[in-house]
Enzyme design. Structure first.
Site, PDB file in Angstrom:
ATOM      1  N   HIS A   1      -2.216  -7.728  -6.720  1.00 36.90           N
ATOM      2  CA  HIS A   1      -1.474  -8.903  -7.175  1.00 36.90           C
ATOM      3  C   HIS A   1      -0.566  -9.503  -6.084  1.00 36.90           C
ATOM      4  O   HIS A   1      -0.738 -10.641  -5.674  1.00 36.90           O
ATOM      5  CB  HIS A   1      -0.585  -8.539  -8.372  1.00 36.90           C
TER       6      HIS A   1
HETATM    7  O1  RIB Z   1       1.497  -8.059 -13.511  1.00 37.45           O
HETATM    8  C1  RIB Z   1       1.445  -7.656 -12.170  1.00 37.45           C
HETATM    9  C2  RIB Z   1       2.794  -7.709 -11.556  1.00 37.45           C
HETATM   10  O2  RIB Z   1       3.686  -6.823 -12.245  1.00 37.45           O
HETATM   11  C3  RIB Z   1       2.807  -7.221 -10.087  1.00 37.45           C
HETATM   12  O3  RIB Z   1       3.833  -7.866  -9.390  1.00 37.45           O
HETATM   13  C4  RIB Z   1       3.125  -5.772 -10.223  1.00 37.45           C
HETATM   14  O4  RIB Z   1       3.729  -5.225  -9.047  1.00 37.45           O
HETATM   15  C5  RIB Z   1       4.119  -5.802 -11.350  1.00 37.45           C
HETATM   16  O5  RIB Z   1       5.402  -6.145 -10.812  1.00 37.45           O
END
Ligand code: RIB
Ligand code: CA
Length: 315
Positions: A245
């Site tokens: 992500h």
């Molecule tokens: O949903 C994914 C996000 O939530 C990413 O930033 C992960 O590190 C968590 O913070």
């Protein structure tokens, strides 16, 4: 004409995927000047996220990086964490030594305010990778800084991909929806990396082995973080890897052409228990609501991993 590196502040809740983003940023000093890293409670509590931010900076060989501790709970709700994804420490996988670099004195929110007041207006980009509590708190405490922010490039939200922590909401927005509402309504130019994009940059064996094949400590640790981090999403979604992500935020700053999206209206659900934290993205333009975000929907995944692996391999 010499190009100066873009000044950024990373706001983060490490988290293995946050670690990839921080490593990518610190490996790109010609393009990015990381003014500071602000830890926020999210994936794991603040005592772990601030410790993890320092672990990552030391792994990157950048112990002089300024790391600040920020908010330990959302604006008005109890903290929701994600140890089920990231493990108890937030960086489970390889065993990491305790950091020796110092945590900066002072609160991350005050660092955000002081830096935005000091730097010329429009020259600092904020890169939130976790719940938006620190950013919103700074905006509420010092409204004068809002117009001084160059751009916010954040990981959060979902539309076509729907939620990952509830059927309707993505984790970063869900943890602190009131903070997200402050940020999405602030009027700062906004680039959003939702699950719609991050679920298209999946680790797989070849990509993880490419990290390991770097033959460096960074490459080994990155591969072991991926090995740990991917087990949850593979079991849940049946994917052949895990979505990386947060490095999408930094990759956008380095190579924006990797991503495609639409400038649309995005608003945050803060009232309904059923859909709390949903990013209501007007992708098809069916409302007259003002566009406030470049909401990404497509990414060149091979190009993303080529960039990430190349930079992780830098000495
Ligand atoms: O949903 C994914 C996000 O939530 C990413 O930033 C992960 O590190 C968590 O913070
Ligand atoms: Ca994160």
């Amino acid at each position: 004409m010499t190009r100066h590196p873009r000044k950024i502040i990373i706001d983060t809740d490490p988290g293995q995927d946050d670690a990839f983003a921080i490593l990518l940023a610190l490996a790109s000093p010609e393009e990015l000047d990381v003014l500071g890293i602000c830890a926020v409670a999210g994936n794991v509590p603040l005592n772990w996220t601030e410790r993890n931010a320092r672990v990552i900076c030391e792994l990157a060989g950048k112990p002089q990086t300024k790391v600040f501790a920020g908010c330990d709970a959302p604006l008005k709700r109890p903290l929701v964490t994600a140890e089920h994804v990231h493990g108890k420490t937030g960086l489970d996988g390889p065993v990491m030594a305790e950091p020796t670099m110092p945590l900066q004195p002072g609160h991350a929110v005050d660092f955000l305010i002081d830096t935005l007041r000091r730097e010329p207006s429009g020259t600092v980009t904020l890169c939130p990778l976790g719940p938006l509590t620190n950013i919103a708190t700074a905006f509420l405490k010092a409204p004068d800084i809002v117009g001084r922010v160059q751009e916010i490039v954040l990981m959060g939200g979902a539309y076509f991909e729907v939620g990952n922590i509830t059927p309707a909401a993505e984790f970063n927005i869900y943890v602190d929806p009131e903070a997200a509402e402050v940020v999405f309504k602030a009027g700062v130019p906004l680039v959003v990396m939702p699950l719609d994009v991050t679920h298209k940059v999946l680790t797989n064996r070849a990509r993880v082995e490419a990290f390991r094949a770097l033959g460096t400590n960074v490459g080994r640790v990155a591969a072991e973080w991926a090995d740990f981090f991917e087990r949850f999403d593979m079991a849940k979604y049946g994917m052949d890897g895990a979505p990386l992500h947060d490095p999408c935020v930094i990759a956008y700053l380095l190579q924006p052409g990797l991503f495609k999206g639409r400038h649309i209206n995005v608003e945050i659900e803060t009232q309904s228990d059923l859909t709390l934290g949903m990013t209501v993205a007007d992708w098809w333009g069916v409302t007259n609501r003002k566009a406030n975000a470049m909401f990404m929907g497509a990414v060149d995944a091979d190009g993303f991993f080529a960039l990430l692996t190349d930079r992780l391999g830098r000495p």
